[in-house]
Design a protein around this motif. Structure first.
Motif, PDB file in Angstrom:
ATOM      1  N   ARG A 470      85.861   7.034 -67.474  1.00  0.00           N
ATOM      2  CA  ARG A 470      87.144   6.088 -67.704  1.00  0.00           C
ATOM      3  C   ARG A 470      87.460   5.674 -66.254  1.00  0.00           C
ATOM      4  NH1 ARG A 470      89.808   4.281 -71.843  1.00  0.00           N
ATOM      5  NH2 ARG A 470      88.390   4.021 -73.609  1.00  0.00           N
ATOM      6  N   SER A 471      87.636   4.469 -65.908  1.00  0.00           N
ATOM      7  CA  SER A 471      87.987   3.938 -64.525  1.00  0.00           C
ATOM      8  C   SER A 471      89.431   3.980 -64.281  1.00  0.00           C
ATOM      9  CB  SER A 471      87.318   2.795 -64.516  1.00  0.00           C
ATOM     10  OG  SER A 471      85.963   2.771 -64.495  1.00  0.00           O
ATOM     11  N   PRO A 472      89.892   4.120 -63.122  1.00  0.00           N
ATOM     12  CA  PRO A 472      91.242   4.046 -62.764  1.00  0.00           C
ATOM     13  C   PRO A 472      91.647   2.426 -62.999  1.00  0.00           C
ATOM     14  CG  PRO A 472      89.937   3.979 -60.757  1.00  0.00           C
ATOM     15  CD  PRO A 472      89.120   4.290 -61.863  1.00  0.00           C
ATOM     16  N   ILE A 473      93.032   2.197 -63.368  1.00  0.00           N
ATOM     17  CA  ILE A 473      93.644   1.051 -63.579  1.00  0.00           C
ATOM     18  C   ILE A 473      94.596   0.735 -62.391  1.00  0.00           C
ATOM     19  CG2 ILE A 473      94.848  -0.958 -65.199  1.00  0.00           C
ATOM     20  CD1 ILE A 473      93.845   0.875 -67.384  1.00  0.00           C
ATOM     21  N   ALA A 474      94.608  -0.006 -61.493  1.00  0.00           N
ATOM     22  CA  ALA A 474      95.422  -0.449 -60.521  1.00  0.00           C
ATOM     23  C   ALA A 474      96.663  -1.575 -61.293  1.00  0.00           C
ATOM     24  CB  ALA A 474      95.088  -1.007 -59.374  1.00  0.00           C
ATOM     25  N   SER A 475      97.863  -1.166 -61.023  1.00  0.00           N
ATOM     26  CA  SER A 475      99.074  -2.086 -61.729  1.00  0.00           C
ATOM     27  C   SER A 475     100.072  -2.633 -60.739  1.00  0.00           C
ATOM     28  CB  SER A 475      99.758  -1.290 -62.804  1.00  0.00           C
ATOM     29  OG  SER A 475      98.877  -0.964 -63.778  1.00  0.00           O
ATOM     30  N   HIS A 476     100.170  -3.909 -60.873  1.00  0.00           N
ATOM     31  CA  HIS A 476     101.139  -4.384 -59.832  1.00  0.00           C
ATOM     32  C   HIS A 476     102.006  -5.508 -60.533  1.00  0.00           C
ATOM     33  CE1 HIS A 476      98.662  -3.040 -56.648  1.00  0.00           C
ATOM     34  NE2 HIS A 476      97.301  -3.380 -57.224  1.00  0.00           N
ATOM     35  N   VAL A 477     103.362  -5.326 -60.019  1.00  0.00           N
ATOM     36  CA  VAL A 477     104.284  -6.475 -60.511  1.00  0.00           C
ATOM     37  C   VAL A 477     104.115  -7.768 -59.673  1.00  0.00           C
ATOM     38  CG1 VAL A 477     106.664  -7.228 -60.963  1.00  0.00           C
ATOM     39  CG2 VAL A 477     105.923  -4.705 -61.284  1.00  0.00           C
ATOM     40  N   GLY A 623      89.623  -1.590 -67.972  1.00  0.00           N
ATOM     41  CA  GLY A 623      89.366  -0.294 -67.110  1.00  0.00           C
ATOM     42  C   GLY A 623      88.658   0.518 -68.059  1.00  0.00           C
ATOM     43  N   ARG A 624      87.941   0.275 -69.288  1.00  0.00           N
ATOM     44  CA  ARG A 624      87.470   0.933 -70.357  1.00  0.00           C
ATOM     45  C   ARG A 624      85.943   1.183 -70.168  1.00  0.00           C
ATOM     46  NH1 ARG A 624      90.832   0.998 -74.650  1.00  0.00           N
ATOM     47  NH2 ARG A 624      89.593   1.873 -76.051  1.00  0.00           N
ATOM     48  N   GLY A 625      85.247   0.497 -68.803  1.00  0.00           N
ATOM     49  CA  GLY A 625      84.031   0.733 -68.420  1.00  0.00           C
ATOM     50  C   GLY A 625      83.828   1.501 -67.210  1.00  0.00           C
ATOM     51  N   SER A 626      82.967   1.146 -66.530  1.00  0.00           N
ATOM     52  CA  SER A 626      82.674   2.066 -65.421  1.00  0.00           C
ATOM     53  C   SER A 626      83.439   1.205 -64.100  1.00  0.00           C
ATOM     54  CB  SER A 626      81.139   1.957 -64.942  1.00  0.00           C
ATOM     55  OG  SER A 626      80.721   0.614 -65.035  1.00  0.00           O
ATOM     56  N   ALA A 627      83.674  -0.164 -64.185  1.00  0.00           N
ATOM     57  CA  ALA A 627      84.296  -0.698 -63.280  1.00  0.00           C
ATOM     58  C   ALA A 627      85.899  -0.629 -63.168  1.00  0.00           C
ATOM     59  CB  ALA A 627      83.965  -2.361 -63.345  1.00  0.00           C
ATOM     60  N   PRO A 628      86.709  -0.559 -61.974  1.00  0.00           N
ATOM     61  CA  PRO A 628      88.164  -0.077 -62.296  1.00  0.00           C
ATOM     62  C   PRO A 628      88.956  -1.348 -62.654  1.00  0.00           C
ATOM     63  CG  PRO A 628      87.154  -0.801 -59.917  1.00  0.00           C
ATOM     64  CD  PRO A 628      85.926  -0.672 -60.642  1.00  0.00           C
ATOM     65  N   GLY A 629      89.862  -1.294 -63.381  1.00  0.00           N
ATOM     66  CA  GLY A 629      90.844  -2.226 -64.106  1.00  0.00           C
ATOM     67  C   GLY A 629      91.882  -2.511 -63.064  1.00  0.00           C
ATOM     68  N   LEU A 630      92.419  -3.697 -63.371  1.00  0.00           N
ATOM     69  CA  LEU A 630      93.557  -4.470 -62.564  1.00  0.00           C
ATOM     70  C   LEU A 630      94.512  -5.093 -63.876  1.00  0.00           C
ATOM     71  CD1 LEU A 630      94.849  -5.592 -59.969  1.00  0.00           C
ATOM     72  CD2 LEU A 630      93.494  -7.598 -60.351  1.00  0.00           C
ATOM     73  N   CYS A 631      95.639  -4.630 -63.652  1.00  0.00           N
ATOM     74  CA  CYS A 631      96.750  -5.244 -64.642  1.00  0.00           C
ATOM     75  C   CYS A 631      97.815  -5.752 -63.675  1.00  0.00           C
ATOM     76  CB  CYS A 631      97.386  -4.013 -65.494  1.00  0.00           C
ATOM     77  SG  CYS A 631      98.586  -4.815 -66.549  1.00  0.00           S
ATOM     78  N   LEU A 632      98.104  -7.063 -64.317  1.00  0.00           N
ATOM     79  CA  LEU A 632      99.146  -7.992 -63.192  1.00  0.00           C
ATOM     80  C   LEU A 632     100.630  -8.227 -64.154  1.00  0.00           C
ATOM     81  CD1 LEU A 632      96.794  -9.919 -60.926  1.00  0.00           C
ATOM     82  CD2 LEU A 632      98.014  -7.743 -60.389  1.00  0.00           C
ATOM     83  N   LEU A 633     101.628  -7.634 -63.653  1.00  0.00           N
ATOM     84  CA  LEU A 633     102.722  -7.710 -64.415  1.00  0.00           C
ATOM     85  C   LEU A 633     103.535  -9.066 -63.907  1.00  0.00           C
ATOM     86  CD1 LEU A 633     103.563  -4.036 -64.745  1.00  0.00           C
ATOM     87  CD2 LEU A 633     102.554  -5.368 -66.555  1.00  0.00           C
ATOM     88  N   VAL A 634     103.439 -10.147 -64.413  1.00  0.00           N
ATOM     89  CA  VAL A 634     104.255 -11.216 -63.857  1.00  0.00           C
ATOM     90  C   VAL A 634     105.414 -11.460 -64.698  1.00  0.00           C
ATOM     91  CG1 VAL A 634     104.001 -13.826 -63.826  1.00  0.00           C
ATOM     92  CG2 VAL A 634     101.903 -12.643 -63.818  1.00  0.00           C
ATOM     93  N   SER A 635     106.591 -11.824 -63.822  1.00  0.00           N
ATOM     94  CA  SER A 635     107.799 -11.783 -64.213  1.00  0.00           C
ATOM     95  C   SER A 635     108.851 -12.686 -63.274  1.00  0.00           C
ATOM     96  CB  SER A 635     108.627 -10.308 -64.327  1.00  0.00           C
ATOM     97  OG  SER A 635     109.995 -10.514 -64.515  1.00  0.00           O
ATOM     98  N   GLU A 636     109.831 -13.535 -64.050  1.00  0.00           N
ATOM     99  CA  GLU A 636     110.884 -14.265 -63.021  1.00  0.00           C
ATOM    100  C   GLU A 636     112.063 -13.468 -62.938  1.00  0.00           C
ATOM    101  OE1 GLU A 636     110.914 -18.090 -64.595  1.00  0.00           O
ATOM    102  OE2 GLU A 636     108.668 -18.576 -64.319  1.00  0.00           O
ATOM    103  N   MET A 637     112.111 -12.243 -63.587  1.00  0.00           N
ATOM    104  CA  MET A 637     113.599 -11.765 -63.334  1.00  0.00           C
ATOM    105  C   MET A 637     113.683 -11.164 -61.956  1.00  0.00           C
ATOM    106  SD  MET A 637     114.641 -11.677 -66.352  1.00  0.00           S
ATOM    107  CE  MET A 637     115.960 -10.693 -66.628  1.00  0.00           C
ATOM    108  N   PRO A 638     115.013 -11.421 -61.336  1.00  0.00           N
ATOM    109  CA  PRO A 638     115.505 -10.852 -60.279  1.00  0.00           C
ATOM    110  C   PRO A 638     115.395  -9.485 -60.024  1.00  0.00           C
ATOM    111  CG  PRO A 638     117.457 -11.747 -61.531  1.00  0.00           C
ATOM    112  CD  PRO A 638     116.332 -11.723 -62.418  1.00  0.00           C
ATOM    113  N   GLU A 639     114.954  -9.252 -58.674  1.00  0.00           N
ATOM    114  CA  GLU A 639     114.559  -8.062 -58.130  1.00  0.00           C
ATOM    115  C   GLU A 639     115.409  -6.749 -58.704  1.00  0.00           C
ATOM    116  OE1 GLU A 639     112.414  -5.902 -54.611  1.00  0.00           O
ATOM    117  OE2 GLU A 639     113.009  -7.888 -54.203  1.00  0.00           O
ATOM    118  N   ALA A 640     116.751  -6.805 -58.766  1.00  0.00           N
ATOM    119  CA  ALA A 640     117.767  -5.953 -59.218  1.00  0.00           C
ATOM    120  C   ALA A 640     117.819  -5.823 -60.658  1.00  0.00           C
ATOM    121  CB  ALA A 640     119.115  -6.350 -58.397  1.00  0.00           C
TER     122      ALA A 640
END
Length: 738
Positions: A470-477, A623-640
């Motif tokens: 299983r490959s690692p998944i990088a997640s970013h907001v 990320g279910r195969g041999s290549a690493p995964g990437l997950c991008l969480l898109v939001s318009e909510m204010p930072e706080a």
């Protein structure tokens, strides 16, 4: 049954039909007892103000604050072209922050007279954002003042601690407080559910005293005493209900199912191209031990997304087939049922070709049964079930219809339990000659205490190791409103993944074909300016079109959602699995079980509209195969905002158990007995499943002892009454079918 007449009194007799109707419809309160158990959410102290800085978005809140200034503006609008529209803006403060209140049109006159600078009041309304600032539009309010006109108000808030109740737009906290004052004398007649020895041993106050102290506390110590006592009530009564369930289960008969020495299971294990993880072996042993007993197994198997639960479940099914029985797996959607069927047939190879040329010696038949099958295929599947030709059946709740008959049903595996109605599980159970064994699987990790409460009648097994490969998944907001160039970069990343031979998902909260209603459109246009920032959630059909014409032009983009015809859905999934589609724009139909190892990127639009567990589930699709995964969480909510903090939590950890704790702390528990499943009101009001771990564990022990000594609770009439109140018919069934 010892009823408590005063507490059974319907509210409409005590408070009048209009108020009682609102309480029943919006808060699920029907009797005096219900209202007494509607506890304050928190307390305001005189002179100490709410933290306006911590207000949650889109929630109904009550705040106590002081008016800093009030300004009346006139403006032109479509209704008042001559500049006669009026808007009152009031700023309130509590020392920690400021909040804007707005009133429009004819609604400005009364607040303009009453909300003068320096006035203190309670305000209730729904928090929204306008011009990037928090506001309450048209809040209800109650002045806190000492003149004669407000005498009644001061009287009802005479204590130093003002209780603030969970309220609704139709019934503010202060109106609830007045109603509770009216019924509070009845608290003296509350019958105590806790055995006397337990209450004395733990130094808990009596139930009438606890009810008085929670609604009319004089000191903070009163609140603590009351909460300590009421938490024990909730934990203990709930655990008694679960202990009685477990006790009843051990009285049921079941057929023991032991795999043969050189049968189907052995043949299957021999052909696996890898070895099972230690976790899979340990959990399999627990399941096989349960299957070998003569009362039904009730086991919950929780495992991280991708931890190999399906393989463990399949081995349990093969063990049952080995012993001459049939096993059935229920999936929540057709897409998932078809996928399970494909992967089981693939894993089993010639062992799934029972009765066919080329089938192996121990082979059985693996049959798919869904609602959308053609008549001929369906007839054949039903025949295979009834004759026992099919050892393994995979399907949706089409399996539960009366027509479906099994030859000898030995095991029911339910995938993603929280998506299954209770009646459905019960109906399937009734298809065995004796109750079949039950294995419930979930990929939503559940903290230990929640498992002890929600699934207290199930034994729990946990798979927390990921299989090798299983490959690692990088997640970013991706903060789309603050930094639009981040979103542009997200689409570039998707193109990069595709150019490297991979595929991507784009997930949206809505389908988009529900907007054709002209009334809805007119209502959206006519809404006051305060709603300018409240756009509807992004939709699959719109986003797919924009991407195909814009940032992802030239890539093969397809859509998938729940309203498509089953055959179309399956065709889309097959094309995506075969690598013919570059980008799949979908709703959460892909959340569970969809397995395309070549898909490496996922962009979740309006990610703040999804729950933490749901985001974690969705992310598990890449990320279910041999290549690493990437997950991008898109939001318009204010930072706080709390929503952004939730997304940051998801991006910062891959540990599902950690996320489920965060999720629970933020959402609270909802109805631990499954609000969605039982339609009943929340059963936990003061008990917090995560913070009160010790109370729950102790209550479980005490409950087990009480039930072992007296299963019918004949010596504890107060406890029986409390059980009946908690487990109204629906909830009792919910537990039984759990």
């Amino acid at each position: 049954m010892d009823l408590v007449p005063a507490l059974q009194e319907p509210l409409k007799k005590v408070l009048g039909p209009a108020t009682a109707k609102v309480m029943a419809e919006h808060l699920g309160l029907h009797t005096v007892g219900d209202l007494l158990h509607h506890y304050p959410r928190r307390y305001e102290e005189r002179g100490q103000l709410t933290h306006l800085a911590d207000l949650p978005m889109d929630e109904h809140v009550t705040v106590v604050a002081q008016v800093a200034d009030a300004r009346l503006h006139t403006f032109a609008s479509s209704k008042t072209p001559r500049g006669k529209g009026q808007r009152l803006e009031v700023t309130i403060t509590d020392g920690s922050g400021r909040l804007q209140l707005v009133f429009f049109g004819n609604g400005v006159h009364k607040p303009h007279k009453e909300l003068l600078p320096g006035t203190r009041a309670m305000f209730a309304g729904k928090v929204s954002v306008f011009n990037r600032r928090l506001q309450l539009a048209h809040p209800a309010y109650e002045l806190l003042r000492g003149d004669t006109e407000g005498g009644e108000t001061v009287e009802s808030w005479a204590g130093a601690l003002i209780p603030l109740y969970p309220a609704t737009a139709k019934l503010e906290s202060w109106k609830l407080a007045k109603a509770i004052q009216t019924v509070l004398p009845s608290a003296q007649e509350a019958v105590d559910p806790l055995p006397g020895s337990l209450r004395e041993g733990r130094g808990l106050v009596s139930l009438p005293e606890a009810l008085l102290k929670i609604h009319r506390p004089h000191t903070k110590a009163d609140i603590e005493d009351a909460r300590a006592r009421l938490k024990w009530d909730e934990a203990f009564v709930l655990q008694v209900a679960l202990a009685r369930r477990r006790h009843a289960e051990t009285q049921l008969p079941a057929v023991p199912r032991k795999p043969g020495p050189d049968g189907l299971l052995t043949a299957f294990d021999d052909r696996l191209p890898f070895t099972l993880t230690d976790g899979q072996q340990a959990v399999s042993r627990e399941i096989f031990d349960d299957l070998a007993t003569d009362h039904p197994m009730h086991r919950l198997l929780q495992g991280e997304v991708g931890s190999g639960k399906t393989l463990v479940a399949l081995r349990a099914m093969l063990a049952v087939v080995d012993s001459g029985g049939q096993a059935v797996m229920l999936a929540p959607t057709e897409v998932l049922a078809q996928q399970h069927h494909r992967s089981v047939v693939e894993m089993m190879g010639e062992l799934a070709e029972g009765g066919m040329l080329g089938g192996a010696e121990h082979a059985t038949k693996v049959v798919l049964l869904t609602g959308s099958m053609g008549a001929a295929a369906r007839r054949q599947a039903l025949l295979d079930l009834a004759t026992g030709e099919a050892g393994i059946v995979i399907g949706t709740h089409a399996l539960i219809e009366d027509k479906v008959q099994f030859h000898d049903l030995g095991l029911v595996v339910v995938d993603e339990q929280h998506r299954f109605g209770v009646e459905q599980r019960d109906a399937l159970r009734g298809k065995g000659k004796q109750p079949p064994h039950l294995l419930v699987m979930t990929a939503t990790p559940i903290p230990r205490t929640v498992a002890m409460t929600v699934f207290g009648d199930l034994e729990t097994s946990v798979l927390d190791q990921l299989p090798a490969g299983r490959s690692p998944i990088a997640s970013h907001v991706v903060p789309a409103a603050d930094k639009p160039h981040f979103l542009a970069r997200a689409w570039e990343r998707v193109r990069e993944e595709v150019s490297n031979g991979h595929q991507a998902y784009v997930v949206c909260p809505r389908i988009g074909d529900e907007d054709d209603d002209p009334k809805k459109k007119a209502a959206q246009r006519a809404s006051p300016e305060g709603d300018a920032e409240k756009r509807p959630p992004l939709a699959v059909l719109d986003v797919a079109e924009q991407l195909a014409k814009g940032p992802l032009q030239g890539l093969k983009v397809e859509v998938l959602h729940g309203r498509m015809q089953p055959d179309d859905k399956d065709a889309v999934m097959r094309r995506f699995a075969a690598g013919e589609t570059d980008v799949l724009v979908a709703t959460t139909v892909i959340e569970v079980g969809v397995n395309v190892p070549n898909a490496t990127a996922m962009v979740i639009m309006d990610a703040d509209r999804f729950g933490v567990s749901q985001l974690h589930q969705l992310r598990g699709r890449v990320g279910r195969g041999s290549a690493p995964g990437l997950c991008l969480l898109v939001s318009e909510m204010p930072e706080a905002s709390a929503a952004r903090q939730r997304l940051n939590a998801v991006a910062s950890t891959r540990d599902g158990f950690e996320l489920s704790r965060i999720d629970l702390e933020q959402r609270r528990e909802g109805d631990v007995l499954g609000q969605a499943q039982s339609g009943a009101r929340t059963s936990l009001r003061v008990l917090a499943v995560i913070e009160d771990e010790e109370i729950i564990a102790e209550a479980r022990q005490e409950a087990a002892a009480v039930v072992a000594a007296d299963p019918e609770l004949t010596g504890l009439p107060g406890l029986r009454t409390a059980l009946e109140a908690l487990l109204d018919e629906e909830r009792e069934q919910y537990l039984e079918k759990g």
